[in-house]
Design an enzyme around this catalytic site. Structure first.
Site, PDB file in Angstrom:
ATOM      1  N   HIS A  68      -5.729   2.805   1.551  1.00 50.29           N
ATOM      2  CA  HIS A  68      -4.974   3.956   2.055  1.00 50.29           C
ATOM      3  C   HIS A  68      -5.595   4.555   3.325  1.00 50.29           C
ATOM      4  O   HIS A  68      -4.906   4.822   4.303  1.00 50.29           O
ATOM      5  CB  HIS A  68      -4.895   5.060   0.993  1.00 50.29           C
ATOM      6  CG  HIS A  68      -4.395   4.575  -0.338  1.00 50.29           C
ATOM      7  ND1 HIS A  68      -3.464   3.575  -0.457  1.00 50.29           N
ATOM      8  CD2 HIS A  68      -4.701   4.948  -1.609  1.00 50.29           C
ATOM      9  CE1 HIS A  68      -3.216   3.368  -1.746  1.00 50.29           C
ATOM     10  NE2 HIS A  68      -3.957   4.174  -2.459  1.00 50.29           N
ATOM     11  N   ASP A  95       0.905  -1.154   0.000  1.00 56.32           N
ATOM     12  CA  ASP A  95       0.000   0.000   0.000  1.00 56.32           C
ATOM     13  C   ASP A  95       0.937   1.195   0.000  1.00 56.32           C
ATOM     14  O   ASP A  95       1.639   1.432   0.983  1.00 56.32           O
ATOM     15  CB  ASP A  95      -0.868   0.002   1.266  1.00 56.32           C
ATOM     16  CG  ASP A  95      -1.844   1.158   1.249  1.00 56.32           C
ATOM     17  OD1 ASP A  95      -1.431   2.283   0.906  1.00 56.32           O
ATOM     18  OD2 ASP A  95      -3.021   0.951   1.576  1.00 56.32           O
ATOM     19  N   HIS A  96       0.961   1.947  -1.090  1.00 60.08           N
ATOM     20  CA  HIS A  96       2.032   2.946  -1.212  1.00 60.08           C
ATOM     21  C   HIS A  96       1.917   4.054  -0.168  1.00 60.08           C
ATOM     22  O   HIS A  96       2.865   4.788   0.052  1.00 60.08           O
ATOM     23  CB  HIS A  96       2.127   3.485  -2.640  1.00 60.08           C
ATOM     24  CG  HIS A  96       1.121   4.536  -2.983  1.00 60.08           C
ATOM     25  ND1 HIS A  96      -0.149   4.241  -3.410  1.00 60.08           N
ATOM     26  CD2 HIS A  96       1.194   5.890  -2.972  1.00 60.08           C
ATOM     27  CE1 HIS A  96      -0.798   5.366  -3.634  1.00 60.08           C
ATOM     28  NE2 HIS A  96      -0.006   6.384  -3.380  1.00 60.08           N
TER      29      HIS A  96
HETATM   30  C1  BG6 Z   1      -3.975   5.365  -5.890  1.00 62.93           C
HETATM   31  C2  BG6 Z   1      -5.354   5.552  -6.451  1.00 62.93           C
HETATM   32  O1  BG6 Z   1      -3.888   4.182  -5.157  1.00 62.93           O
HETATM   33  O2  BG6 Z   1      -3.661   6.459  -5.033  1.00 62.93           O
HETATM   34  C3  BG6 Z   1      -5.456   6.868  -7.209  1.00 62.93           C
HETATM   35  O3  BG6 Z   1      -5.667   4.476  -7.323  1.00 62.93           O
HETATM   36  C4  BG6 Z   1      -5.029   8.005  -6.319  1.00 62.93           C
HETATM   37  O4  BG6 Z   1      -6.770   7.068  -7.707  1.00 62.93           O
HETATM   38  C5  BG6 Z   1      -3.672   7.718  -5.684  1.00 62.93           C
HETATM   39  O5  BG6 Z   1      -4.960   9.175  -7.117  1.00 62.93           O
HETATM   40  C6  BG6 Z   1      -3.320   8.764  -4.654  1.00 62.93           C
HETATM   41  O6  BG6 Z   1      -2.000   8.585  -4.266  1.00 62.93           O
HETATM   42  P1  BG6 Z   1      -1.122   9.806  -3.746  1.00 62.93           P
HETATM   43  O7  BG6 Z   1       0.164   9.183  -3.345  1.00 62.93           O
HETATM   44  O8  BG6 Z   1      -1.010  10.775  -4.874  1.00 62.93           O
HETATM   45  O9  BG6 Z   1      -1.905  10.379  -2.601  1.00 62.93           O
END
Ligand code: BG6
Length: 517
Positions: free
Chosen positions: A265, A202-203
Site C-alpha cells: 500500500h 492492491d486494494h
Molecule cells: C490490509 C492490511 O491490507 O489493509 C490491514 O492487511 C489493514 O492490516 C488494511 O488494516 C488497511 O486498509 P484500509 O483500506 O482500511 O486502509
C-alpha cells in the site's frame, strides 16, 4: 440453471464500458473478503449497469452449501454491506447468476470437475468461455491453485477467430513474505500464465483518492512545475489506523506492520506521488514509471536501517473512547511477541527530481485517529518582508492529499490576520470530494473487478513492481530480525507511536503533521 434476464429497469445509465461476458470464479467464496467486499462490489457494478448481461459467479470453498444457501448468504452480504439495497428487480437479476461448488483446493480431482461445471455455466449464460479466478484464499494456495487450473486447461486462452476467449487470475495480498518468496511465487505463476493474465491486486489502488493522485498531478498544469526538489522540502505519508489486529492475530503476528503495509500500500502511494509523467495512460506506460521510482529508492545500509527506521508495538490504552488491551494480550498473539504494530522511516529517492528530498513514512495500529494522508511540504519563502515576522515563525506551505476517511485536498498558506497591525496567520483552502461529487456507493473493489473484466491492468501490480517493493524493505527485515526489539511495548494505544518516530523528523528540523480526526 437460470435463464438470461435483461438488465433491470432500475439500473441507472452506465458511465464507462460494460464488462466483457465472463464467469467470475471465487476461490474462498465463504470467507470474509468475499462477503464484505467482493459481493457488495459486484452488486454496485450491477447497479451502475457495468456488468455484462452475460455474467455469472461460481463460488468455490470447502464448506458444504447448496446454490440456494450461497444465494442466501450473498443476499445477507448485500443487505449488510451495500448502502441502499432495496431494489428488488436488481436483486432478482443479480441472484440468478450465482452458483456454488464445494471442494478442497488441494484436491487434484476438484479441477477437472470444476472445468465441466464451468462449461455448463458458460453455456447457460453465454459467457464466451471468458473466466477469471479470484483467489480470496490463504496465500499458500495462490501458486498451487493456478498450477492446477493450468494443468486441466483452465488457464488456456483462445486466440483463434472462432474461439477467442480470455482467462485471468486475481491474486490477493500478501504477495510473498519477503523478496525471495515473492520472486518464487512470480516464477511459479509465470511458468503457467502470461503476465497479461495475472492481476496482482492492491486494494489501495481501488480507492478514488489514490487514483486521484494521478489526475491531480497530470491533469492540471500548475502543480507539475513545482513538484520537485527545487520547491518541495519533504513528503510525509501517514497511514494511521485506530483498529488493533481485529481477530487476525495469527496472521499479523507473522507479518507485522512493515510487511503488512509498506511494500504494497505505501509503495503505491510513494510511486504515484513521485513518478514521472507517463507517456500515456496505457497500463504498461504507467507501471513503467511507477517501477522506476521503486527502483530509485535508495537501499539502506545496516547503519541507515538503525538510524532511519523506527518500530513500535502498542501497549494498552484508549482507542475511540474505550480502554483496549495491549497487542501482547490480543487473541492468538504470544505474550512475549516482538512483532511491530507501528513503523516509521525516512526514504530517499535517487533521481534528478527527488535527490535529497526525504520521504517520511509511518503506519501504525491503535493510533488516535483513522487517517491516511500525504503531506507535500514546500520550502519556506526565502525571506519575509513583513516586519516582526521572522521567517522561522511562518508555517511553510503544505499541500495535503487526504486519502481517507476525509477525501479531498487542502492547501495551507499564510494570510494576513485582520486588524490594524500586519500579522500573519496560517489558513487552509479545502476541496472535499463529497461536496462536489456526492457520495458514490463503493467498497473500493468495483473499479478493480471491472478493470479485470475489461482487461485493463493499469491498477494492478506487475511482477517487477512487487519485487521492487520487497527489495526496499528487505534490508530492514534482515536487520530487525538480527536485532530483536527490547523495549516493546513502546507506545500506548491511542497515541501517535513511539517518541523515536517524532525524533526521526525533529533531528532534521521537521515535524509530523497530525490530524485530529
Ligand atoms: C490490509 C492490511 O491490507 O489493509 C490491514 O492487511 C489493514 O492490516 C488494511 O488494516 C488497511 O486498509 P484500509 O483500506 O482500511 O486502509
Amino acid at each position: 440453471m437460470a435463464q438470461l434476464v435483461e438488465t433491470p429497469a432500475t439500473t441507472p445509465p452506465r458511465i464507462g464500458k460494460q464488462g466483457d461476458p465472463c464467469v467470475m470464479v471465487i476461490f474462498g467464496a465463504a470467507g470474509d473478503l468475499t462477503g464484505r467486499k467482493l459481493i457488495p462490489a459486484l452488486y454496485n457494478l450491477a447497479r451502475a449497469g457495468l456488468l455484462s448481461r452475460e455474467f455469472a459467479v461460481v463460488g468455490v470453498a470447502r464448506a458444504k452449501m447448496s446454490d440456494e444457501d450461497f444465494k442466501k448468504k450473498v443476499h445477507e452480504d448485500v443487505k449488510e454491506f451495500c448502502d441502499d439495497c432495496t431494489e428488488d428487480d436488481l436483486w432478482e437479476w443479480f441472484q440468478r447468476r450465482f452458483y456454488y461448488f464445494a471442494g478442497d483446493f488441494n484436491d487434484d480431482k476438484l479441477y477437472p470437475q470444476l472445468k465441466d461445471y464451468l462449461a455448463k455455466v458458460d453455456q447457460d449464460h453465454s459467457t464466451h468461455q471468458n473466466f477469471f479466478y479470484y483467489l480470496a484464499t490463504a496465500p499458500s494456495f495462490f501458486g498451487p491453485i493456478v498450477e492446477k487450473l493450468s494443468t486441466c486447461g483452465l488457464m488456456e486462452q483462445g486466440n483463434g477467430q472462432n474461439s477467442s476467449h480470455w482467462r485471468r487470475v486475481i491474486i490477493e495480498k500478501p504477495f510473498g513474505h519477503d523478496l525471495e518468496s515473492a520472486k518464487s511465487l512470480n516464477q511459479q505463476l509465470l511458468k503457467v500464465a502470461d503476465e497479461t493474465q495475472v492481476y496482482r491486486i492492491d486494494h489501495y489502488l481501488g480507492k478514488e483518492t489514490v487514483q486521484n493522485i494521478l489526475a491531480f498531478r497530470f491533469a492540471n498544469g500548475i502543480f507539475e512545475p513545482v513538484w520537485n526538489r527545487r520547491y518541495i522540502d519533504h513528503v510525509q505519508i501517514s497511514v494511521a489506523e485506530t483498529v488493533g489486529v481485529e481477530g487476525r492475530g495469527s496472521y499479523f503476528d507473522h507479518a507485522g506492520s512493515l510487511r503488512d503495509m509498506v511494500p504494497n500500500h505505501i509503495m503505491q502511494l510513494i510511486s504515484l506521488t513521485a513518478m514521472e509523467p507517463p507517456i500515456s495512460f496505457d497500463a504498461n506506460a504507467v507501471r513503467d514509471e511507477q517501477a522506476k521510482i521503486l527502483h530509485a529508492i535508495q537501499p539502506m545500509s545496516d547503519e541507515e536501517v538503525l538510524s532511519r527506521t523506527i518500530r513500535g508495538q502498542y501497549g494498552e490504552g484508549t482507542a475511540e473512547g474505550k480502554r483496549v488491551p495491549a497487542y501482547r494480550a490480543e487473541e492468538d498473539v504470544p505474550a512475549d511477541s516482538r512483532t511491530e504494530t507501528f513503523v516509521a522511516m525516512k526514504l530517499l529517492i535517487d533521481n534528478w527530481r527527488w535527490a535529497d528530498v526525504p520521504f517520511y513514512l509511518r503506519t501504525g495500529k491503535r493510533m488516535p485517529v483513522r487517517n491516511t494522508h500525504i503531506v507535500i511540504q514546500f520550502r519556506r519563502a526565502p525571506f519575509v518582508l513583513f516586519r516582526d515576522t521572522p521567517v522561522e515563525h511562518l508555517m511553510p506551505n503544505q499541500l495535503v492529499l487526504h486519502i481517507q476517511p476525509e477525501e479531498g485536498i487542502s492547501l495551507q498558506f499564510a494570510a494576513k490576520v485582520p486588524g490594524p497591525v500586519m500579522r500573519l496567520g496560517t489558513v487552509d483552502m479545502n476541496f472535499e470530494y463529497q461536496e462536489y461529487f456526492g457520495k458514490q456507493p463503493s467498497t473500493g473493489y468495483e473499479r478493480l473487478l471491472h478493470d479485470c473484466m475489461i482487461g485493463d491492468q493499469t491498477l494492478f501490480q506487475r511482477a517487477d513492481m512487487v519485487e521492487a517493493g520487497w527489495s526496499v524493505v528487505s534490508p530492514i527485515l534482515d536487520i530487525w530480525k538480527a536485532l530483536p526489539p527490547r523495549n516493546f511495548p513502546n507506545y500506548a494505544s491511542g497515541t501517535w507511536g513511539p517518541k523515536e518516530a517524532d525524533e526521526l523528523l525533529e533531528r532534521d528540523g521537521r515535524r509530523w503533521r497530525n490530524f485530529e480526526k
